[in-house]
Scaffold this motif. Structure first.
Motif, PDB file in Angstrom:
ATOM      1  N   SER A  71      24.542  15.075   0.415  1.00  0.00           N
ATOM      2  CA  SER A  71      25.054  14.293   1.533  1.00  0.00           C
ATOM      3  C   SER A  71      24.402  12.918   1.478  1.00  0.00           C
ATOM      4  O   SER A  71      23.397  12.722   0.804  1.00  0.00           O
ATOM      5  CB  SER A  71      24.742  14.984   2.863  1.00  0.00           C
ATOM      6  N   ALA A  81      21.284  18.869   0.614  1.00  0.00           N
ATOM      7  CA  ALA A  81      21.380  19.672   1.830  1.00  0.00           C
ATOM      8  C   ALA A  81      21.479  21.132   1.415  1.00  0.00           C
ATOM      9  O   ALA A  81      22.308  21.477   0.565  1.00  0.00           O
ATOM     10  CB  ALA A  81      22.603  19.261   2.636  1.00  0.00           C
ATOM     11  N   THR A  83      21.261  25.331   2.871  1.00  0.00           N
ATOM     12  CA  THR A  83      21.146  26.330   3.920  1.00  0.00           C
ATOM     13  C   THR A  83      20.562  27.585   3.277  1.00  0.00           C
ATOM     14  O   THR A  83      21.112  28.103   2.297  1.00  0.00           O
ATOM     15  CB  THR A  83      22.513  26.656   4.554  1.00  0.00           C
ATOM     16  N   HIS A  86      16.400  32.631   4.621  1.00  0.00           N
ATOM     17  CA  HIS A  86      15.067  32.541   5.210  1.00  0.00           C
ATOM     18  C   HIS A  86      14.227  31.669   4.288  1.00  0.00           C
ATOM     19  O   HIS A  86      14.676  31.284   3.206  1.00  0.00           O
ATOM     20  CB  HIS A  86      14.438  33.924   5.421  1.00  0.00           C
ATOM     21  N   ASP A 104      17.436  18.131   3.080  1.00  0.00           N
ATOM     22  CA  ASP A 104      17.714  18.614   4.425  1.00  0.00           C
ATOM     23  C   ASP A 104      17.849  20.121   4.310  1.00  0.00           C
ATOM     24  O   ASP A 104      18.795  20.606   3.689  1.00  0.00           O
ATOM     25  CB  ASP A 104      19.009  17.975   4.936  1.00  0.00           C
ATOM     26  N   VAL A 105      16.880  20.850   4.832  1.00  0.00           N
ATOM     27  CA  VAL A 105      16.856  22.305   4.700  1.00  0.00           C
ATOM     28  C   VAL A 105      17.121  22.932   6.062  1.00  0.00           C
ATOM     29  O   VAL A 105      16.456  22.607   7.039  1.00  0.00           O
ATOM     30  CB  VAL A 105      15.491  22.794   4.157  1.00  0.00           C
ATOM     31  N   ARG A 106      18.101  23.808   6.092  1.00  0.00           N
ATOM     32  CA  ARG A 106      18.397  24.579   7.308  1.00  0.00           C
ATOM     33  C   ARG A 106      18.134  26.050   6.986  1.00  0.00           C
ATOM     34  O   ARG A 106      18.551  26.535   5.938  1.00  0.00           O
ATOM     35  CB  ARG A 106      19.836  24.383   7.732  1.00  0.00           C
ATOM     36  N   VAL A 107      17.430  26.707   7.879  1.00  0.00           N
ATOM     37  CA  VAL A 107      17.048  28.104   7.674  1.00  0.00           C
ATOM     38  C   VAL A 107      17.695  28.941   8.783  1.00  0.00           C
ATOM     39  O   VAL A 107      17.530  28.635   9.964  1.00  0.00           O
ATOM     40  CB  VAL A 107      15.511  28.252   7.702  1.00  0.00           C
ATOM     41  N   LEU A 108      18.429  29.979   8.371  1.00  0.00           N
ATOM     42  CA  LEU A 108      19.133  30.801   9.362  1.00  0.00           C
ATOM     43  C   LEU A 108      18.227  31.772  10.082  1.00  0.00           C
ATOM     44  O   LEU A 108      18.297  31.924  11.304  1.00  0.00           O
ATOM     45  CB  LEU A 108      20.276  31.560   8.691  1.00  0.00           C
ATOM     46  N   GLN A 110      14.687  32.749  11.332  1.00  0.00           N
ATOM     47  CA  GLN A 110      13.361  32.214  11.615  1.00  0.00           C
ATOM     48  C   GLN A 110      12.445  33.353  12.041  1.00  0.00           C
ATOM     49  O   GLN A 110      12.916  34.326  12.652  1.00  0.00           O
ATOM     50  CB  GLN A 110      13.444  31.184  12.756  1.00  0.00           C
TER      51      GLN A 110
END
Length: 116
Positions: A71, A81, A83, A86, A104-108, A110
């Motif tokens: 992105s 980016a 996803t 964990h 940009d790290v997104r973790v589902l 937590q």
């Protein structure tokens, strides 16, 4: 230019119609694009190339990687980016070695509060 690694990405800003080219070597990219877009091209130096972002991506095991792609951030720089299902501590340590504005790290999933 893309195959040679000079041009990383290019797009047109919706609001302004301005064309942006993100380049690892701006001068030859500008020279090539300026005749086609004489009044509307801005060539921005890229901080990293696609191989660098691919190297970051390779630090994450496939079994926790749900989605990834590139992105462009607000400062016209390419970012990876991702996803993740964990974030294991070992992967977090590896990713911490990269510039924060490169990914940009997104973790589902937590950890529950107080467990980790």
């Amino acid at each position: 230019m893309i195959e040679r690694g000079l041009l990383v990405d290019a797009w047109t800003e919706e609001a302004t119609g301005r064309r942006i080219a993100l380049a690892t070597d701006p001068e030859p990219v500008r020279d090539a694009l300026q005749p086609h877009y004489p009044n509307s091209i801005e060539v921005v130096p890229s901080r990293w190339d696609l191989r660098y972002l691919d190297g970051i991506r390779s630090q994450v095991p496939d079994e926790i990687l749900l989605a990834f792609g590139n992105s462009v951030g607000k400062i016209h720089q390419l970012r990876l980016a991702m996803t993740l299902l964990h974030l294991p501590a070992a992967v977090a340590r590896r990713l911490a070695g990269y510039p924060a504005d490169a990914l940009d790290v997104r973790v589902l999933v937590q950890p529950a509060p107080g467990t980790g």
